[in-house]
Design an enzyme around this catalytic site. Structure first.
Site, PDB file in Angstrom:
ATOM      1  N   ALA A 175      19.438  60.852  49.764  1.00  0.00           N
ATOM      2  CA  ALA A 175      19.136  62.222  49.346  1.00  0.00           C
ATOM      3  C   ALA A 175      20.420  62.791  48.770  1.00  0.00           C
ATOM      4  O   ALA A 175      21.518  62.353  49.128  1.00  0.00           O
ATOM      5  CB  ALA A 175      18.701  63.036  50.548  1.00  0.00           C
ATOM      6  N   GLY A 190      17.727  58.167  52.019  1.00  0.00           N
ATOM      7  CA  GLY A 190      16.429  58.359  51.361  1.00  0.00           C
ATOM      8  C   GLY A 190      16.070  57.219  50.419  1.00  0.00           C
ATOM      9  O   GLY A 190      14.887  56.998  50.145  1.00  0.00           O
ATOM     10  N   GLU A 195      14.660  54.600  52.510  1.00  0.00           N
ATOM     11  CA  GLU A 195      13.349  55.105  52.956  1.00  0.00           C
ATOM     12  C   GLU A 195      12.291  54.969  51.863  1.00  0.00           C
ATOM     13  O   GLU A 195      11.143  54.640  52.152  1.00  0.00           O
ATOM     14  CB  GLU A 195      13.488  56.565  53.397  1.00  0.00           C
ATOM     15  CG  GLU A 195      14.314  56.691  54.670  1.00  0.00           C
ATOM     16  CD  GLU A 195      14.624  58.132  55.018  1.00  0.00           C
ATOM     17  OE1 GLU A 195      15.450  58.754  54.332  1.00  0.00           O
ATOM     18  OE2 GLU A 195      14.019  58.640  55.978  1.00  0.00           O
ATOM     19  N   GLU A 224      22.735  58.283  57.785  1.00  0.00           N
ATOM     20  CA  GLU A 224      22.624  59.729  58.025  1.00  0.00           C
ATOM     21  C   GLU A 224      23.435  60.228  59.216  1.00  0.00           C
ATOM     22  O   GLU A 224      23.973  61.326  59.188  1.00  0.00           O
ATOM     23  CB  GLU A 224      21.142  60.127  58.216  1.00  0.00           C
ATOM     24  CG  GLU A 224      20.321  60.149  56.932  1.00  0.00           C
ATOM     25  CD  GLU A 224      19.692  58.804  56.589  1.00  0.00           C
ATOM     26  OE1 GLU A 224      20.100  57.776  57.174  1.00  0.00           O
ATOM     27  OE2 GLU A 224      18.795  58.792  55.734  1.00  0.00           O
TER      28      GLU A 224
HETATM   29  N1  CAA Z   1      24.341  62.453  47.190  1.00  0.00           N
HETATM   30  C1  CAA Z   1      25.038  63.035  46.197  1.00  0.00           C
HETATM   31  N2  CAA Z   1      25.947  62.391  45.437  1.00  0.00           N
HETATM   32  C2  CAA Z   1      26.143  61.094  45.712  1.00  0.00           C
HETATM   33  C3  CAA Z   1      25.469  60.420  46.731  1.00  0.00           C
HETATM   34  C4  CAA Z   1      24.518  61.157  47.494  1.00  0.00           C
HETATM   35  N3  CAA Z   1      23.778  60.600  48.458  1.00  0.00           N
HETATM   36  N4  CAA Z   1      25.893  59.139  46.784  1.00  0.00           N
HETATM   37  C5  CAA Z   1      26.812  59.017  45.812  1.00  0.00           C
HETATM   38  N5  CAA Z   1      26.964  60.193  45.153  1.00  0.00           N
HETATM   39  C6  CAA Z   1      27.870  60.502  44.036  1.00  0.00           C
HETATM   40  C7  CAA Z   1      29.303  60.647  44.517  1.00  0.00           C
HETATM   41  O1  CAA Z   1      29.521  61.949  45.022  1.00  0.00           O
HETATM   42  C8  CAA Z   1      30.047  60.363  43.257  1.00  0.00           C
HETATM   43  O2  CAA Z   1      30.022  61.505  42.431  1.00  0.00           O
HETATM   44  P1  CAA Z   1      31.398  62.080  41.759  1.00  0.00           P
HETATM   45  O3  CAA Z   1      31.805  60.972  40.818  1.00  0.00           O
HETATM   46  O4  CAA Z   1      30.955  63.312  41.077  1.00  0.00           O
HETATM   47  O5  CAA Z   1      32.359  62.269  42.873  1.00  0.00           O
HETATM   48  C9  CAA Z   1      29.210  59.297  42.553  1.00  0.00           C
HETATM   49  O6  CAA Z   1      27.909  59.395  43.150  1.00  0.00           O
HETATM   50  C10 CAA Z   1      29.722  57.881  42.781  1.00  0.00           C
HETATM   51  O7  CAA Z   1      29.848  57.667  44.181  1.00  0.00           O
HETATM   52  P2  CAA Z   1      31.210  57.139  44.881  1.00  0.00           P
HETATM   53  O8  CAA Z   1      32.388  57.539  44.060  1.00  0.00           O
HETATM   54  O9  CAA Z   1      31.177  57.580  46.300  1.00  0.00           O
HETATM   55  O10 CAA Z   1      30.982  55.578  44.756  1.00  0.00           O
HETATM   56  P3  CAA Z   1      31.569  54.458  45.708  1.00  0.00           P
HETATM   57  O11 CAA Z   1      31.321  53.165  45.025  1.00  0.00           O
HETATM   58  O12 CAA Z   1      32.963  54.767  46.101  1.00  0.00           O
HETATM   59  O13 CAA Z   1      30.676  54.532  47.039  1.00  0.00           O
HETATM   60  C11 CAA Z   1      28.621  54.727  48.285  1.00  0.00           C
HETATM   61  C12 CAA Z   1      29.293  54.234  46.986  1.00  0.00           C
HETATM   62  C13 CAA Z   1      29.084  53.879  49.460  1.00  0.00           C
HETATM   63  C14 CAA Z   1      27.121  54.543  48.103  1.00  0.00           C
HETATM   64  C15 CAA Z   1      28.981  56.212  48.518  1.00  0.00           C
HETATM   65  O14 CAA Z   1      28.714  56.938  47.323  1.00  0.00           O
HETATM   66  C16 CAA Z   1      28.230  56.870  49.626  1.00  0.00           C
HETATM   67  O15 CAA Z   1      28.533  56.653  50.781  1.00  0.00           O
HETATM   68  N6  CAA Z   1      27.211  57.721  49.294  1.00  0.00           N
HETATM   69  C17 CAA Z   1      26.472  58.476  50.255  1.00  0.00           C
HETATM   70  C18 CAA Z   1      25.471  57.606  51.000  1.00  0.00           C
HETATM   71  C19 CAA Z   1      24.721  58.413  52.038  1.00  0.00           C
HETATM   72  O16 CAA Z   1      25.289  58.933  52.978  1.00  0.00           O
HETATM   73  N7  CAA Z   1      23.404  58.505  51.881  1.00  0.00           N
HETATM   74  C20 CAA Z   1      22.538  59.228  52.797  1.00  0.00           C
HETATM   75  C21 CAA Z   1      22.293  60.621  52.287  1.00  0.00           C
HETATM   76  S1  CAA Z   1      21.464  61.615  53.478  1.00  0.00           S
HETATM   77  C22 CAA Z   1      19.824  61.242  53.349  1.00  0.00           C
HETATM   78  O17 CAA Z   1      19.438  60.392  52.574  1.00  0.00           O
HETATM   79  C23 CAA Z   1      18.938  62.036  54.262  1.00  0.00           C
HETATM   80  C24 CAA Z   1      17.496  61.661  54.220  1.00  0.00           C
HETATM   81  O18 CAA Z   1      17.093  60.670  54.799  1.00  0.00           O
HETATM   82  C25 CAA Z   1      16.536  62.522  53.599  1.00  0.00           C
END
Ligand code: CAA
Length: 259
Positions: A66, A111, A114, A134
């Site tokens: 998400a 998500g 999911e 999460e």
């Molecule tokens: N939401 C918003 N933006 C996201 C994102 C997310 N879930 N995942 C990645 N991005 C964005 C980053 O902020 C970044 O944007 P900027 O360049 O503007 O900073 C861009 O995508 C590239 O990401 P990274 O620079 O972080 O890339 P990386 O290769 O270093 O890392 C990753 C990749 C490990 C996937 C890392 O991006 C990450 O940990 N992302 C979040 C994953 C996460 O926690 N997902 C769960 C979300 S909560 C959820 O999903 C709740 C639900 O069940 C409903």
């Protein structure tokens, strides 16, 4: 219909939905989820479409979860509303009477994992990573992950993955039964289309009933065995059954209409 966050295309009876926010690793905003729901509805209402593939844009991510930016300041009520909306759309994917395959082309987190789990089948590229991170954010999966993960890989491993937030690679996902197959990334779409093409050549009527029977066994208010008895009987009244059995007896290939 014009979409902003997804791309759609259809070829040879297959409708492909591509989440198209590669700069954000295809993170799901509320409006992206809404568009996925609308696209699935379009595919289900189009008699020329027999199967659906969901994938992500680019080579790095299927969907990285998400959109954290969007929900970071949400209230309790907004959180509940976000989750309920996600449930509605992901349930519509799971209950689609046409087969839905996730072509997981990279990170499938939160998500994203999911949505992949709501699909009937998951094909992972060799660089795919699955996980429900999460708890690292102080939240839990909100789009059915606590339920579907346990259904797919068992309660014990689901507890571990959901409580550690660890990512697993494609081979581990396959070993656990989360991914059906692992293929080279360059071959992902071709493999997925080939598998779906095999499925959509069978009776669409029967495929839809297989989906409801399996799903009903995971429903609290339905009994999958009862559904099977009922739908097995209903098949005898379908044009597909007449065609399938006649084709077998006449030693020719069946041409199914899904009716
Ligand atoms: N939401 C918003 N933006 C996201 C994102 C997310 N879930 N995942 C990645 N991005 C964005 C980053 O902020 C970044 O944007 P900027 O360049 O503007 O900073 C861009 O995508 C590239 O990401 P990274 O620079 O972080 O890339 P990386 O290769 O270093 O890392 C990753 C990749 C490990 C996937 C890392 O991006 C990450 O940990 N992302 C979040 C994953 C996460 O926690 N997902 C769960 C979300 S909560 C959820 O999903 C709740 C639900 O069940 C409903």
């Amino acid at each position: 219909m014009n979409f902003e966050n997804i791309l759609t295309e259809s070829e040879n009876g297959i409708f492909i939905i591509t989440i198209n926010r590669p700069k954000q690793l295809n993170a799901l905003t509320k409006s992206t989820i809404k568009e996925v729901g609308a696209a699935v509805k379009i595919a289900n209402g189009d008699e020329n479409i027999r199967g659906i593939i969901i994938t992500g844009s680019g080579e790095k991510a299927f969907i990285a979860g998400a959109d954290i930016k969007e929900f970071a300041n949400f209230s309790v009520e907004q959180g509940k509303e976000l989750s309920a909306h996600g449930h509605d759309v992901f349930n519509s994917v799971e209950n689609s009477h046409k087969p839905v395959i996730a072509a997981v082309n990279g990170f499938a987190l939160g998500g994203g994992c999911e949505l992949a789990m709501a699909c009937h089948i998951r094909i992972a590229s060799d660089n795919a990573k699955f996980g429900q991170p999460e708890v690292s954010l102080g939240v839990i999966p909100g789009y059915g992950g606590t339920q579907r993960m346990a259904q797919l890989i068992g309660k014990s491993k689901a507890f571990e993955l959901l409580m550690t937030g660890d990512m697993i690679d494609a081979n581990e996902a396959e070993r656990l039964g989360l991914a059906n197959h692992v293929v080279e990334q360059a071959n992902l779409m071709e493999f997925t289309k080939k598998l779906l093409t095999k499925i959509i050549k069978k009776s669409p009527y029967a495929i839809g009933k297989v989906i409801s029977c399996i799903n009903d066994s995971y429903s609290n208010d339905k009994n999958g065995f009862d559904t099977e008895i009922n739908e097995f009987g209903n098949c005898f009244g379908s044009a597909d059954f007449k065609e399938g059995t006649s084709a077998f007896l006449e030693k020719r290939k069946a041409i199914f209409t899904g009716k």
